[in-house]
Write a protein that holds these residues in place. Structure first.
Motif, PDB file in Angstrom:
ATOM      1  N   ASN A   1       1.051  -0.882   0.098  1.00  0.00           N
ATOM      2  CA  ASN A   1       0.179  -0.114   0.212  1.00  0.00           C
ATOM      3  C   ASN A   1       0.732   0.898   0.013  1.00  0.00           C
ATOM      4  O   ASN A   1       0.362   2.371  -0.346  1.00  0.00           O
ATOM      5  CB  ASN A   1      -0.897   0.088   1.322  1.00  0.00           C
ATOM      6  N   LEU A   2       2.488   1.391   0.422  1.00  0.00           N
ATOM      7  CA  LEU A   2       3.453   2.288   0.682  1.00  0.00           C
ATOM      8  C   LEU A   2       3.735   2.575  -1.615  1.00  0.00           C
ATOM      9  O   LEU A   2       3.571   1.686  -1.748  1.00  0.00           O
ATOM     10  CB  LEU A   2       4.209   2.140   1.065  1.00  0.00           C
ATOM     11  N   LYS A   3       3.543   4.138  -1.573  1.00  0.00           N
ATOM     12  CA  LYS A   3       3.983   4.796  -2.698  1.00  0.00           C
ATOM     13  C   LYS A   3       5.301   5.146  -3.266  1.00  0.00           C
ATOM     14  O   LYS A   3       5.371   5.699  -4.079  1.00  0.00           O
ATOM     15  CB  LYS A   3       2.018   5.296  -3.509  1.00  0.00           C
ATOM     16  N   THR A   4       5.432   5.808  -1.603  1.00  0.00           N
ATOM     17  CA  THR A   4       6.446   6.357  -2.393  1.00  0.00           C
ATOM     18  C   THR A   4       7.771   5.784  -2.067  1.00  0.00           C
ATOM     19  O   THR A   4       8.112   4.639  -1.344  1.00  0.00           O
ATOM     20  CB  THR A   4       6.932   7.432  -0.987  1.00  0.00           C
ATOM     21  N   ARG A   5       9.212   6.742  -1.820  1.00  0.00           N
ATOM     22  CA  ARG A   5      10.818   5.768  -2.103  1.00  0.00           C
ATOM     23  C   ARG A   5      10.391   4.927  -0.860  1.00  0.00           C
ATOM     24  O   ARG A   5      10.520   5.455  -0.410  1.00  0.00           O
ATOM     25  CB  ARG A   5      11.543   5.812  -2.792  1.00  0.00           C
TER      26      ARG A   5
ATOM     27  N   GLU B   1       9.200   1.832  -0.531  1.00  0.00           N
ATOM     28  CA  GLU B   1       8.040   0.822   0.296  1.00  0.00           C
ATOM     29  C   GLU B   1       8.095  -0.247   0.705  1.00  0.00           C
ATOM     30  O   GLU B   1       7.825  -1.106   1.675  1.00  0.00           O
ATOM     31  CB  GLU B   1       6.700   0.851  -0.270  1.00  0.00           C
ATOM     32  N   ILE B   2       9.368  -1.192   0.503  1.00  0.00           N
ATOM     33  CA  ILE B   2       9.469  -2.735   0.807  1.00  0.00           C
ATOM     34  C   ILE B   2      10.813  -2.439   1.305  1.00  0.00           C
ATOM     35  O   ILE B   2      10.594  -2.905   3.060  1.00  0.00           O
ATOM     36  CB  ILE B   2      10.060  -2.938  -0.749  1.00  0.00           C
ATOM     37  N   ILE B   3      11.773  -1.771   1.765  1.00  0.00           N
ATOM     38  CA  ILE B   3      12.729  -1.587   2.174  1.00  0.00           C
ATOM     39  C   ILE B   3      12.669  -0.931   3.487  1.00  0.00           C
ATOM     40  O   ILE B   3      13.275  -1.505   5.116  1.00  0.00           O
ATOM     41  CB  ILE B   3      14.211  -1.133   2.144  1.00  0.00           C
ATOM     42  N   THR B   4      11.920  -0.386   3.919  1.00  0.00           N
ATOM     43  CA  THR B   4      11.924   0.972   5.418  1.00  0.00           C
ATOM     44  C   THR B   4      11.038   0.688   6.345  1.00  0.00           C
ATOM     45  O   THR B   4      11.105   0.235   7.351  1.00  0.00           O
ATOM     46  CB  THR B   4      11.131   1.914   4.505  1.00  0.00           C
ATOM     47  N   PRO B   5       9.705  -0.817   5.514  1.00  0.00           N
ATOM     48  CA  PRO B   5       8.749  -1.181   6.630  1.00  0.00           C
ATOM     49  C   PRO B   5       9.890  -2.075   7.575  1.00  0.00           C
ATOM     50  O   PRO B   5       9.429  -2.995   7.886  1.00  0.00           O
ATOM     51  CB  PRO B   5       7.677  -1.607   6.167  1.00  0.00           C
TER      52      PRO B   5
END
Length: 455
Positions: free
Chosen positions: A265-269, A271-275
């Motif tokens: 659901n995240l659309k900004t840069r 979105e995979i690595i930050t969470p």
């Protein structure tokens, strides 16, 4: 009142921030140059790049060039080349060298700690949990022998033969437990033995070995903080570490679903690595909060997210972050290692050299003996299995780094552990090639049998 007197009587303080920033930047220049040159040379010699990074750290550190030194190595900044550059180019006052040196060292060591957290997160991501759960009894037995035997022999030997105190002896014994799955898997792949029965047992045992080794590290590091060995405390730590790991893994499915939902659901840069890093750092904090090590938390986070649908993409995105931070850890470990304390020409150093030789022998014999755990496999190459478990590599350096930073290890014992890691990493690849060459090969036997039947 004291504050008012101090503020009136003291001279205006010098702003250290520009000097600290410059010192950290120069330190990173040294670290990255050393890691890249050392890694490239090592790779071209057919050796693991991490070994080159470690040796490059030794060269730029307290043992040789003194480009990268730290207070815990006995330096006060007066012999630091970086501090000299700050004095020469930026006008750092001589009276402020010691304070700036300490603060620069603190920042570099903090980055190093962050690097090892990322490293263990990456190792967790690369450890296949399904493979770990399905490796079979042989791999589990091999792993348990590979942890218990060197740990017991190393610790007992250091205490009873060398009269060492229990805490440093336990820490050094624990450093003998881990196996580098990366080094072994690379050699097995080159030999075409990765999918052989021996290869699968080695890899399964190495993964299990890593998990057990990280738990052991968390326990001994906690013991180091208390400074005493209490049986009740040890039992509590073992239960805590096991409960933390098992409990986290049991909640893994829930975490994975939540992670995939958030990442989708995240659309900004990022979105995979930050969470993923939010989860890894939260788990690392939790590991510290329950008086275990942060690396146990980050490793567990990696194991959990390894099962997510975003696993492959996450691994790709973690690599450049690890490339940036992990070399800081390896070069720093090398830089803090004073190999001069093992110079045999100086009489007082000879005991340290004997300890290093003892650790190397235990490290090799303790892992070679693991081949005996491959039961129920007629004709299996037990020699190759034992040799495949020898290299300590990056995980062994984690033990040395944490032991050194905690102050548990003396200079000579820390150097002995680092040399043990270097020697076992050097000898494992050629020995593994020899082991498969001189021992019976199941595949060739089966081929001969089929040929005989056909004829």
């Amino acid at each position: 009142m004291n504050f008012l007197i101090a503020s009136v009587s003291s001279e205006p303080s010098i702003d250290h921030a520009p000097f600290i920033l410059s010192g950290v930047l120069l330190s990173l220049v040294v670290i990255y140059l050393a890691s890249k040159i050392g890694g490239e040379i090592s790779n071209r010699l057919g050796l693991p790049p991490v070994l080159g990074e470690l040796l490059a750290g030794v060269i730029v550190g307290v043992s040789a060039l003194k480009l990268l030194t730290f207070p815990e190595s006995g330096s006060d900044g007066s012999d630091s080349v970086i501090m000299w550059l700050l004095q020469t180019t930026l006008g750092l006052p001589a009276s402020e060298v010691s304070a700036v040196f300490t603060q620069v060292s603190d920042v570099v060591l903090l980055l190093s700690e962050l690097g090892v957290i990322i490293l263990l997160f990456e190792i967790g991501l690369e450890s296949d949990l399904k493979q770990l759960l399905g490796v079979g009894a042989q791999a589990v037995v091999v792993a348990v022998i590979g942890v218990v035997l060197p740990f017991a022999a190393g610790t007992a030997g250091l205490i009873f033969l060398f009269g060492m105190a229990p805490i440093p002896a336990i820490f050094a014994g624990a450093a003998l437990t881990a196996t580098s799955i990366g080094i072994t898997s690379r050699v097995l792949s080159e030999l075409g033995k990765l999918t052989s029965k021996e290869g699968q047992i080695i890899l399964g045992a190495a993964v299990t070995d890593d998990v057990l080794g990280i738990i052991v590290l968390a326990i001994v590091a906690s013991l180091a903080k208390t400074g005493t060995v209490d049986l009740g405390n040890v039992i509590i730590l073992i239960i805590s570490a096991a409960s933390f790991l098992v409990g986290a893994l049991l909640l893994g499915q829930l975490v994975n679903k939540l992670y995939v939902s958030v990442a989708t659901n995240l659309k900004t840069r990022g979105e995979i690595i930050t969470p993923a890093f939010i989860f890894a750092f939260a788990m690392a904090y939790l590991g510290n909060a329950i008086h275990l090590e942060a690396i146990l938390g980050s490793f567990t986070a990696g194991l959990i997210l390894d099962e997510s649908d975003e696993r492959n993409e996450l691994q790709k995105q973690v690599v450049p972050v690890a490339d940036l931070l992990v070399p800081i850890f390896f070069v720093t470990v090398g830089a803090k290692t004073n190999i001069g304390v093992l110079n045999p020409l100086i009489p007082v150093n000879r005991e340290g050299l004997i300890i290093a030789a003892f650790l190397i022998v235990v490290a090799i014999v303790g892992k070679v003996a693991t081949g005996l755990g491959a039961f129920g496999q007629p004709g299996i190459n037990r020699w190759a299995i034992g040799v495949g478990m020898i290299p300590r590599g990056e995980v062994g350096l984690v033990f040395a780094g944490i032991g050194s930073s905690s102050g548990v290890l003396s200079e000579s014992l820390n150097a002995a552990i680092v040399i043990m890691v270097i020697i076992t990493t050097f000898i494992a690849p050629p020995l593994l090639r020899v082991a498969f060459g001189i021992s019976p090969d199941l595949e060739s036997k089966e081929l001969k049998t089929e040929v005989t039947k056909e004829s």
